[in-house]
Design an enzyme around this catalytic site. Sequence first.
Site, mmCIF file in Angstrom:
data_model
loop_
_atom_site.group_PDB
_atom_site.id
_atom_site.type_symbol
_atom_site.label_atom_id
_atom_site.label_comp_id
_atom_site.label_asym_id
_atom_site.label_seq_id
_atom_site.Cartn_x
_atom_site.Cartn_y
_atom_site.Cartn_z
ATOM 1 N N GLY A 71 0.813 -1.211 0.000
ATOM 2 C CA GLY A 71 0.000 0.000 0.000
ATOM 3 C C GLY A 71 0.844 1.258 0.000
ATOM 4 O O GLY A 71 0.980 1.937 1.029
ATOM 5 N N TYR A 72 1.444 1.562 -1.140
ATOM 6 C CA TYR A 72 2.243 2.782 -1.274
ATOM 7 C C TYR A 72 1.468 3.854 -2.046
ATOM 8 O O TYR A 72 1.170 4.911 -1.538
ATOM 9 C CB TYR A 72 3.539 2.493 -2.033
ATOM 10 C CG TYR A 72 4.638 1.827 -1.241
ATOM 11 C CD1 TYR A 72 4.402 1.226 -0.010
ATOM 12 C CD2 TYR A 72 5.945 1.788 -1.741
ATOM 13 C CE1 TYR A 72 5.426 0.610 0.694
ATOM 14 C CE2 TYR A 72 6.972 1.173 -1.037
ATOM 15 C CZ TYR A 72 6.713 0.576 0.173
ATOM 16 O OH TYR A 72 7.726 -0.022 0.847
ATOM 17 N N SER A 73 1.172 3.542 -3.328
ATOM 18 C CA SER A 73 0.618 4.557 -4.232
ATOM 19 C C SER A 73 -0.753 5.042 -3.777
ATOM 20 O O SER A 73 -1.540 4.295 -3.190
ATOM 21 C CB SER A 73 0.475 3.982 -5.638
ATOM 22 O OG SER A 73 1.685 3.411 -6.045
ATOM 23 N N SER A 123 -1.957 -4.234 -5.919
ATOM 24 C CA SER A 123 -2.045 -5.533 -6.579
ATOM 25 C C SER A 123 -2.454 -6.604 -5.584
ATOM 26 O O SER A 123 -1.880 -6.702 -4.491
ATOM 27 C CB SER A 123 -0.697 -5.906 -7.190
ATOM 28 O OG SER A 123 -0.321 -4.966 -8.164
ATOM 29 N N GLU A 167 13.516 -4.251 -5.532
ATOM 30 C CA GLU A 167 12.324 -4.431 -6.346
ATOM 31 C C GLU A 167 12.670 -4.249 -7.821
ATOM 32 O O GLU A 167 12.287 -5.030 -8.669
ATOM 33 C CB GLU A 167 11.259 -3.418 -5.903
ATOM 34 C CG GLU A 167 9.963 -3.523 -6.691
ATOM 35 C CD GLU A 167 8.923 -2.467 -6.288
ATOM 36 O OE1 GLU A 167 9.099 -1.831 -5.241
ATOM 37 O OE2 GLU A 167 7.952 -2.309 -7.029
ATOM 38 N N ASN A 174 9.767 4.205 -15.837
ATOM 39 C CA ASN A 174 11.055 4.282 -16.525
ATOM 40 C C ASN A 174 11.534 5.719 -16.679
ATOM 41 O O ASN A 174 12.749 5.971 -16.698
ATOM 42 C CB ASN A 174 10.952 3.586 -17.885
ATOM 43 C CG ASN A 174 10.943 2.074 -17.728
ATOM 44 O OD1 ASN A 174 10.616 1.563 -16.646
ATOM 45 N ND2 ASN A 174 11.310 1.361 -18.767
ATOM 46 N N GLU A 175 10.603 6.658 -16.755
ATOM 47 C CA GLU A 175 11.017 8.064 -16.829
ATOM 48 C C GLU A 175 11.706 8.460 -15.521
ATOM 49 O O GLU A 175 12.753 9.107 -15.530
ATOM 50 C CB GLU A 175 9.802 8.970 -17.065
ATOM 51 C CG GLU A 175 9.197 8.871 -18.454
ATOM 52 C CD GLU A 175 8.413 7.577 -18.676
ATOM 53 O OE1 GLU A 175 7.892 7.027 -17.680
ATOM 54 O OE2 GLU A 175 8.339 7.126 -19.823
HETATM 55 C C1 LIG Z 1 -0.095 -2.988 -12.880
HETATM 56 C C2 LIG Z 1 0.310 -2.114 -11.757
HETATM 57 C C3 LIG Z 1 0.499 -2.652 -10.505
HETATM 58 C C4 LIG Z 1 0.817 -1.836 -9.424
HETATM 59 N N1 LIG Z 1 0.919 -2.384 -8.184
HETATM 60 C C5 LIG Z 1 1.116 -1.565 -7.109
HETATM 61 C C6 LIG Z 1 1.077 -2.070 -5.790
HETATM 62 O O1 LIG Z 1 0.853 -3.263 -5.575
HETATM 63 N N2 LIG Z 1 1.223 -1.212 -4.766
HETATM 64 C C7 LIG Z 1 1.463 0.117 -4.971
HETATM 65 O O2 LIG Z 1 1.623 0.839 -4.005
HETATM 66 N N3 LIG Z 1 1.506 0.633 -6.206
HETATM 67 C C8 LIG Z 1 1.327 -0.169 -7.291
HETATM 68 N N4 LIG Z 1 1.338 0.359 -8.560
HETATM 69 C C9 LIG Z 1 1.444 1.807 -8.724
HETATM 70 C C10 LIG Z 1 2.708 2.292 -9.414
HETATM 71 O O3 LIG Z 1 3.772 2.252 -8.540
HETATM 72 C C11 LIG Z 1 2.400 3.717 -9.938
HETATM 73 O O4 LIG Z 1 1.502 3.557 -11.004
HETATM 74 C C12 LIG Z 1 3.626 4.424 -10.387
HETATM 75 O O5 LIG Z 1 4.373 4.825 -9.297
HETATM 76 C C13 LIG Z 1 3.305 5.655 -11.242
HETATM 77 O O6 LIG Z 1 2.420 6.511 -10.611
HETATM 78 P P1 LIG Z 1 1.108 7.044 -11.320
HETATM 79 O O7 LIG Z 1 0.389 5.896 -11.859
HETATM 80 O O8 LIG Z 1 0.400 7.917 -10.371
HETATM 81 O O9 LIG Z 1 1.625 7.906 -12.548
HETATM 82 P P2 LIG Z 1 2.169 9.386 -12.506
HETATM 83 O O10 LIG Z 1 3.164 9.521 -11.434
HETATM 84 O O11 LIG Z 1 1.029 10.316 -12.532
HETATM 85 O O12 LIG Z 1 2.953 9.458 -13.878
HETATM 86 C C14 LIG Z 1 2.337 9.706 -15.125
HETATM 87 C C15 LIG Z 1 3.427 9.804 -16.169
HETATM 88 O O13 LIG Z 1 4.279 10.909 -15.859
HETATM 89 C C16 LIG Z 1 5.622 10.496 -15.815
HETATM 90 N N5 LIG Z 1 6.382 11.275 -14.847
HETATM 91 C C17 LIG Z 1 6.058 11.482 -13.564
HETATM 92 N N6 LIG Z 1 6.989 12.221 -12.971
HETATM 93 C C18 LIG Z 1 7.939 12.480 -13.907
HETATM 94 C C19 LIG Z 1 9.173 13.208 -13.916
HETATM 95 N N7 LIG Z 1 9.613 13.816 -12.824
HETATM 96 N N8 LIG Z 1 9.880 13.262 -15.066
HETATM 97 C C20 LIG Z 1 9.433 12.644 -16.182
HETATM 98 N N9 LIG Z 1 8.273 11.942 -16.233
HETATM 99 C C21 LIG Z 1 7.548 11.873 -15.110
HETATM 100 C C22 LIG Z 1 5.542 9.046 -15.439
HETATM 101 O O14 LIG Z 1 6.698 8.351 -15.817
HETATM 102 C C23 LIG Z 1 4.319 8.591 -16.204
HETATM 103 O O15 LIG Z 1 4.662 8.303 -17.527
HETATM 104 C C24 LIG Z 1 1.014 -0.451 -9.639
HETATM 105 C C25 LIG Z 1 0.846 0.082 -10.916
HETATM 106 C C26 LIG Z 1 0.492 -0.716 -11.972
HETATM 107 C C27 LIG Z 1 0.302 -0.080 -13.314
#
Ligand SMILES: Cc1cc2nc3c(=O)[nH]c(=O)nc-3n(C[C@H](O)[C@H](O)[C@H](O)COP(=O)(O)OP(=O)(O)OC[C@H]3O[C@@H](n4cnc5c(N)ncnc54)[C@H](O)[C@@H]3O)c2cc1C
Lengths: 379, 392
Positions: free
Chosen positions: B126-128, B160, B243, B378-379
């Site tokens: 439970g991070y995001s 997840s 990770e 990856n960004e």
């Molecule tokens: C299938 C899946 C499983 C997951 N499982 C878990 C889980 O079990 N527990 C959990 O806690 N989280 C989980 N996550 C969450 C995951 O860690 C987040 O989706 C991730 O950290 C990206 O955050 P966001 O989705 O809010 O995208 P955002 O942070 O809003 O990013 C949107 C876009 O902006 C880009 N971006 C953001 N900041 C920058 C920057 N400074 N420079 C350039 N580009 C940037 C990103 O790369 C991305 O392309 C999961 C996600 C997915 C898709």
Amino acid sequence: MNFEFTEEQGMLRDSVARFVQDSYDFDTRRKIAASDEGMSRENWQTFAELGWLSVPFAESHGGFGGGPVDTLVMMEEFGKGIVLEPYLATVLLFGGLLQRGGSVEQQAELIPRIIEGSCLGAFAYLERQSRHVITDIKTTAAVQGDQLVLNGEKVVVFNGASADQLIVAARSSGEQSDEDGITLVLVPADAAGVERTAYRMMDGQVVANITFNDVRVPVSDIVGEAGEGCAVMSPVITRANVALAAEALGIMGQLNAKTLEYTKTRKQFDVPIGSFQALQHRMVDTFMAYEQVKSLLYRAVCELDGEGDDAAACVHALKVLVDRNGKKIFGEAIQLHGGMGITDELDIGHYAKRLMMINTTFGNGDYHQAKFNELRYSA
Amino acid sequence: MDTSFAPEDLAFRDEVRAFFAEAYDSELQARLNNLETFKEAVIDWQKRLYRKGWIAPGWPKEYGGTGWNATQKFIYETERSAAGIRDVIPFGLNMVGPVIYAFGNEEQKARFLPGILQSDDWWCQGYSEPGAGSDLASLKTRAVREGDEYVVTGAKIWTSYAQYADWIFCLVRTSNEGKKQNGISFLLIDMKSPGIKVNPIVSIDNHHSLNEVEFNEVRVPVANLIGEQDKGWTYAKALLAHERTAIAGVADSKRSLAETRAFAEREVNGGKSLLSDPLFQKRLSDIEIELMALEFTELRVLATVAAGGAPGAESSMLKIKGTEMQQAVQELRMEVAAYYQGVLPNDLTPEQLGHGFGSQARQTYMYGRASTIYGGSNEVQKNIIAKAVLGL
Ligand SMILES: Cc1cc2nc3c(=O)[nH]c(=O)nc-3n(C[C@H](O)[C@H](O)[C@H](O)COP(=O)(O)OP(=O)(O)OC[C@H]3O[C@@H](n4cnc5c(N)ncnc54)[C@H](O)[C@@H]3O)c2cc1C
């Protein structure tokens, strides 16, 4: 030099755009996609009333006499709404084959019915083994007296489950992949010996595998000349490829616009993510990718419209660029939406899936690149 | 410079192979591939690994690790992939477990580590949060201390397998003072606690693994706090490099590429197999060449770690390249499936449908889009390399 649409074309485009805007929001589309037929017959009637089903047909059959540009403006708008109704299958493919190769009787009987929305059609051309080579056909059509007997199987037939009438590409002579010896046959979908198995694809459409077990039709139901089906279907498919590229362009435009909007509103690190230069450059790339597809599409349409010599190469090139740039555009759209881009709830993934299906239809990018290379570089 | 295996390594490899061949039987595989039986099959498999003593190769021996050297770990991973076996579910074994043995107290270790090792407890991460993805430190779920309890309120997203979970490890805000990284704490929360609600999110592959988890005044004993209050960010960060290295999945990509190649060989049309098509060959070799390099990049990182170093910014590189390669293989397989890539799951047999792997290829490809987003996008990884390696 003029890249403007005519007033009529502009009206056609506005009419489709209005329908998509008012009656085809994403939730509505989702419900249609989940329905048994994966399309709405009610919408189909609306298409008929609005005259859209008549667009490519000759005026002598009650059509609008439209050309590739008219098809383009409609398909682009359909793409924007990822419209599920079988315009490609019924009007452009089934209707297109009749228009090009059908006998006077066939045309007089079926084209008005297509236009009024009372006949859904499908073109059964693929087989399990065909991949992108559409002349790779094992289904047989044998003459017995004044009848034709069909045996074999067609797969992934667009609109195959709902169609009233099919045009089947069958082999009447020659080797498995020969261009010669293909016969196009009109078959009522409820003919004895026709069996349909429906299933759903990722873009929401319902397709069918159709088996033909000693299906008998009169030889008068051949579309065009026996054994010369390739000459009828090739130009129809070329035009369908351009129409699909127009649909793809509509999709790409939506993906770019929605992604741009998202990056302006989504904040991380206290700023909109669109303020990161790393993302800006990628959105510039997808913007350019879109413009390049548009240019090549216009080029292909001009070639087709003017019956230019370079039409074939242009359409191969177009399929290559739609494939390549489409992947780039939907890939970035998903990536830049982060986790949101991975949900089924958001429309982004649904646009992506339709683009992917378009790219597998009538040859993928690699297939068309090889064809392009053959045309341009073989000695 | 030498990467050949010693005789004892080869003996180890044979032992691993033999175990997988026997323990990963077809009956188990069928249950793993069925969504209805997936959860219990995963637990069953992980318990088999536990009984063999191989459940936690990454853990120190004293806590239940294997004590393998870097070569053995590499061999194990390679053999696992080659046998087509999924990695263990990471949340307990690769994520919270290491945090607990590194930063937890003795009581916490005794209470939680056995359940993780034996797969009796299913964990989720439970991070995001809706507003905190890449910028994780801006998370808002708050925990307010009342006596010997924390009262937790807020929402986590993208969690997840929360629908299966017995426990969730959470980053929560315990203070708004100073830098936002400073007021974060690491809490272990029982998923059965009153006030927790799990809402499913269907993903782009039409499956349900993601969830939103709501916390409405959930009471959590202070005994479930890891380390010190407000220091949770430090513990979480220590885990992220692990990770990322795990996400690279080079061995899995290699196996998947080999399978794709075999599929392509069987696609014959116009009298020729797809594998003999020069354009297809180029696609295949583009990937294979990158993977050949990446395999050694991974070995170099492993060697550094074995020599006592920490996987730092290299783990970011492994994550970026590894996920790019996963996606490239997934995409290539879609090309091999041609129009059958579009087929959604249905009741038809491959014989009726006319195709065997299209639907599976689509599912993997679609879900695979996420690998460049999760685990630090990856960004964000590129930002890390730019800063930490290139000094920009
Ligand atoms: C299938 C899946 C499983 C997951 N499982 C878990 C889980 O079990 N527990 C959990 O806690 N989280 C989980 N996550 C969450 C995951 O860690 C987040 O989706 C991730 O950290 C990206 O955050 P966001 O989705 O809010 O995208 P955002 O942070 O809003 O990013 C949107 C876009 O902006 C880009 N971006 C953001 N900041 C920058 C920057 N400074 N420079 C350039 N580009 C940037 C990103 O790369 C991305 O392309 C999961 C996600 C997915 C898709």
